[in-house]
Design a protein around this motif. Sequence first.
Motif, PDB file in Angstrom:
ATOM      1  N   GLU A   1       5.385 -18.453 -13.461  1.00 25.46           N
ATOM      2  CA  GLU A   1       4.007 -18.568 -13.934  1.00 25.46           C
ATOM      3  C   GLU A   1       3.310 -17.220 -14.048  1.00 25.46           C
ATOM      4  N   GLY A   2       3.994 -16.147 -13.592  1.00 24.92           N
ATOM      5  CA  GLY A   2       3.407 -14.816 -13.704  1.00 24.92           C
ATOM      6  C   GLY A   2       2.958 -14.206 -12.386  1.00 24.92           C
ATOM      7  N   ARG A   3       3.165 -14.906 -11.283  1.00 24.43           N
ATOM      8  CA  ARG A   3       2.803 -14.364  -9.969  1.00 24.43           C
ATOM      9  C   ARG A   3       3.811 -13.297  -9.564  1.00 24.43           C
ATOM     10  N   PRO A   4       3.380 -12.061  -9.242  1.00 17.48           N
ATOM     11  CA  PRO A   4       4.337 -11.044  -8.793  1.00 17.48           C
ATOM     12  C   PRO A   4       5.029 -11.474  -7.508  1.00 17.48           C
ATOM     13  N   ALA A   5       6.337 -11.206  -7.427  1.00 19.94           N
ATOM     14  CA  ALA A   5       7.080 -11.571  -6.219  1.00 19.94           C
ATOM     15  C   ALA A   5       6.512 -10.882  -4.995  1.00 19.94           C
ATOM     16  N   ALA A   6       5.957  -9.677  -5.165  1.00 21.28           N
ATOM     17  CA  ALA A   6       5.397  -8.933  -4.033  1.00 21.28           C
ATOM     18  C   ALA A   6       4.162  -9.610  -3.445  1.00 21.28           C
TER      19      ALA A   6
ATOM     20  N   ARG B   1      18.475 -17.325  -7.292  1.00 19.41           N
ATOM     21  CA  ARG B   1      17.500 -17.461  -8.377  1.00 19.41           C
ATOM     22  C   ARG B   1      17.107 -16.128  -8.988  1.00 19.41           C
ATOM     23  N   GLY B   2      17.826 -15.068  -8.590  1.00 21.27           N
ATOM     24  CA  GLY B   2      17.549 -13.766  -9.168  1.00 21.27           C
ATOM     25  C   GLY B   2      16.227 -13.170  -8.746  1.00 21.27           C
ATOM     26  N   ILE B   3      15.728 -13.530  -7.560  1.00 15.07           N
ATOM     27  CA  ILE B   3      14.438 -13.038  -7.070  1.00 15.07           C
ATOM     28  C   ILE B   3      14.691 -11.987  -5.989  1.00 15.07           C
ATOM     29  N   GLY B   4      14.118 -10.812  -6.158  1.00 16.96           N
ATOM     30  CA  GLY B   4      14.274  -9.752  -5.176  1.00 16.96           C
ATOM     31  C   GLY B   4      13.475 -10.018  -3.916  1.00 16.96           C
ATOM     32  N   TYR B   5      13.858  -9.369  -2.835  1.00 18.19           N
ATOM     33  CA  TYR B   5      13.162  -9.563  -1.567  1.00 18.19           C
ATOM     34  C   TYR B   5      13.293  -8.317  -0.709  1.00 18.19           C
TER      35      TYR B   5
ATOM     36  N   VAL C   1       7.920  -2.382  -2.142  1.00 22.72           N
ATOM     37  CA  VAL C   1       9.099  -2.927  -2.799  1.00 22.72           C
ATOM     38  C   VAL C   1       8.676  -4.142  -3.615  1.00 22.72           C
ATOM     39  N   ASP C   2       9.119  -4.210  -4.888  1.00 20.08           N
ATOM     40  CA  ASP C   2       8.750  -5.321  -5.747  1.00 20.08           C
ATOM     41  C   ASP C   2       9.648  -6.511  -5.445  1.00 20.08           C
TER      42      ASP C   2
ATOM     43  N   TRP D   1      -0.910 -11.394   2.589  1.00 20.08           N
ATOM     44  CA  TRP D   1      -0.362 -11.637   1.251  1.00 20.08           C
ATOM     45  C   TRP D   1      -1.159 -12.748   0.589  1.00 20.08           C
ATOM     46  N   PRO D   2      -1.221 -12.768  -0.734  1.00 17.63           N
ATOM     47  CA  PRO D   2      -1.887 -13.884  -1.411  1.00 17.63           C
ATOM     48  C   PRO D   2      -1.211 -15.228  -1.146  1.00 17.63           C
ATOM     49  N   VAL D   3       0.129 -15.226  -1.053  1.00 19.70           N
ATOM     50  CA  VAL D   3       0.882 -16.472  -0.875  1.00 19.70           C
ATOM     51  C   VAL D   3       1.784 -16.336   0.339  1.00 19.70           C
TER      52      VAL D   3
END
Length: 726
Positions: free
Chosen positions: A377-382, A404-408, A509-510, A525-527
Motif C-alpha cells: 500500500e506504500g508504507r515504508p518497511a522502516a 516475501r522479499g521484505i528487508g529487516y 536501515v530500510d 515506530w508508526p506501526v
Amino acid sequence: MSENAGSPAPQTLASTTRAVEAPPSPPATAEEILDSLDPEQREVATSFGTPLCVLAGAGTGKTRAITHRIAYGVATGRLNPRHVLAVTFTAKAAAEMRSRLRDLGVPAVQARTFHAAALRQLRHFWPRVVGGAMPEIMPQKFAGVGEACQRLHMSVDRAALRDIVSEIEWSRVSMLTPETYPEAAARAHRPGVAGFDSRSIARILTQYEEVKRERNVIDFEDVLLHMVGILTERPDVAREVRAQYRHFVVDEYQDVSTLQHALLRLWLGEGSDLCVVGDAAQTIYTFAGARASYLLDFAREFRGARTVRLERNYRSTPQIVALANAVLDGAHGRTRAQRLTLVAQRPDGPPPVIETYADDPAEAEGVAERIAALVAEGRPAADVAVLFRTNSQSEAVEQALTGRGIGYLVRGGDRFFDRQEVRRAMVALRAATKVEGLDDPARAARDVLGQMGWSERAPETTGAVRDRWDSLNALVNLADTVGARPGATLADLVRELDERAEAQSAPVVDGVTLASMHAAKGLEWPVVYVIGASEGLLPISMAQTKPEVEEERRLFYVALTRARDLLTVSWSAARTPGARGSRKPSRFLDGVLERPSAGTASGAVRRRTGRRGATVYQECRVCGGGLTTPHEQRIGRHETCPPSHSEELMDALRAWRREVAADHGAPAYTVFTDATLEAIAERDPRGRQALLAVPGVGPAKVEAFADAVLGILAEHRDHDEHAGQK
C-alpha cells in the motif's frame, strides 16, 4: 544569586567534544523557549531553587521539557551552561540531548552518560591521586571472567559465561564485594546462575578481580567505583569537581543503580541543584541493578523537592494509549500506587488488534503477510517494528519476511559500530581515502565494500549472512546520502562515520525492525506488532515472584507504547503445527479481551483470528527422523536425504521466476526465494489450498502466481508419469 553565564570554566573537566551536529543556533529568548511547551512542561522549565522530580510517562516529551529547562535557565541567568552536567544512560541519548541543546543555542552544556562523565574525571585525576598512567579499560568482560572460571576449574559454555558476566555486573553496580554477594543475592531472590550457587559466583568474583589486577586493566564498573572512592577519600578532588559541576539533570532516573546513585550524591555534595526525570512504569532493568525506589522516594531523600507529572501523550493515538493504560490498571505494588495515567493528545485512530494464531509459524507468517500488505500500500518497511520477549522468536519472522522479499534489521545484538564487519569496513574506507580516484563517497563505498561481501542484491537467506549484508548495505546507503551533498568526498563519509560511532548513532536501515522488548526501549515506530503475548512468554516462565511478574507487565507496557499509529498484539495457541493448543493469552490482557470493538471509541480493541498458517513438517518424509532446522521443516526432509523432486523441475521454476521478475523489473527473490521454490518442488501441491500451505506463499502470491506454478508442476508430473510408464 544568579551566576554570570559568561564566566570561564576550567577546560580540564568540561571541554566540549567535537560537535557531531550542525553549528549551534542563535540563543533563543526566554519567552521563545517557553512558547512551544504545554503547561506541565513549562512548569518543569521554570522550576528552580529546589530539587525537582519530573514523573514523565511514555511519549510525554520529557527530553523537550528538560532541554528547555536548561535553555531557559541559561537565558534567564539561573544556570551557567559550563557548570551544568546532564546525565543519561546511552551515548545515543546523550548525543540527542546535545543536539537539542545546540538547536536551542546552548552548546556549552555537558550531556554525557554516567560512564563517560566519570571516565573523563578519572583520567584527569588518576595521575594526581594514584600516580602513573590510568590502566586500560577492558572492552568486555568475557575473556577475564572466562579466565577466572578456568583458574577455578569451572567448565562453562558461552551461554553460561554470558549469565555469569551479567551476575558479576549486577553485583558490582550493587556495590557488593565477594564477601557480601551471597547474602545480598539471597535477599534479592537471585538463585544460582548457570548451575553455580552464590558462593561459587563469589569465588569467581574474587578470581576475576585477581585477573584484572595481574593484567593491569579495569572494567566499566571500576570507572564508577574508582571515582566513588576518590571523591570519598580526597576532599580536594571533591571540591574541584563540585566547583565545576553545580547543576545536575539526570534522565531515565528509574534506571539508576546503587553505584550510580552513590556517584551522583558525591558529585552533589551538600548541593541540591538536581532535576531528575523518569517513569516507574518503565523500570525494566531491575535484573541489571536498576532501582526505581530512587525515583519514587526522591521527595523523601531531598527535602523540599518539587514534583511535576507529565501525562499528556503526544506519540500514540487515543486507542493505543487506552490499551497501554488498561495494562497498567492490573498492576500491583508501587507501580500501581504511583502510576501515571497517559492522556492522548492526538486524534482518533484505528483500534488496536488482538490476533490469535494456531501456532508460532502461523503467527510469523501472518504478521509477515500483514506487513507485506502495508508495504504494497506504500508504507515504508522502516515504519514497522516487530517486538518479542526473547530473541529466539526472531528467526521465524525473519524467514517469513525473507519469503516475501521484505528487508529487516535485527536490533538488540551487538551495537552497530561494535560489529566486526562495520569496524573492518571503516578501516578499509579510511585507507581508501589515500587512493587516488576514489573521491566519490557512493562509488568508493561500493568498490570497497564490494570486496568485503556486499552486493547490490540482498542474500536470499537469514541469520549471520543477512545481518552482515544489512550492516554493509547501511554503510552504502549512508554513503549515498553523504555523496548527495555538494562537493562531498570520501573523507567526509569517513568523518561522518567517526562522529556517528562516537555518538552511537547507527545509520537507518530500510527494512522492518525486529527487536526484543528490552532493545525497543526509547524507540518508536508508526506501526508495531507485539508477538508472543501468551502465558510463558509474557510473563516469561522464569518470572516466579510478584516483583518479577510486575516487571514483565512493565515490559509489555513499554512495548505497547512504542506504537504511534497502528498496533497489533498477537499470540499463538501452540508452539508447533499439529500440537495441542494449550497456550492461553497473557494475563496482562485480562479485561482487555472482553472489550467489544466500538469503531473509534478510545477504549476499543478489535479481535481477529489469523489465517491458518503454512504447514511445516516435524518428521523427515524419507527417513522418518526428526527435523530441527526451519529449512528442513519447510521442505519436509533432512538436507542429507535425497529430494523427491527433479533438478529439471527446479530449473523450470527458476526460469519462470526469472521471466516474471524481468517483467516486473524486480529482483527474482521478490517473486519467490530459492527456499520457497524448493519447498514447492518438494511438496508438489495439487491445488491453491495446498500451495497456500507452503511457507513463504501467501494469499497475494497465490492469486498472482498459482496458475503458472501449478501448471509447471502438473507438466513435470505428467512428464515423470509418462517416463515411468515407458
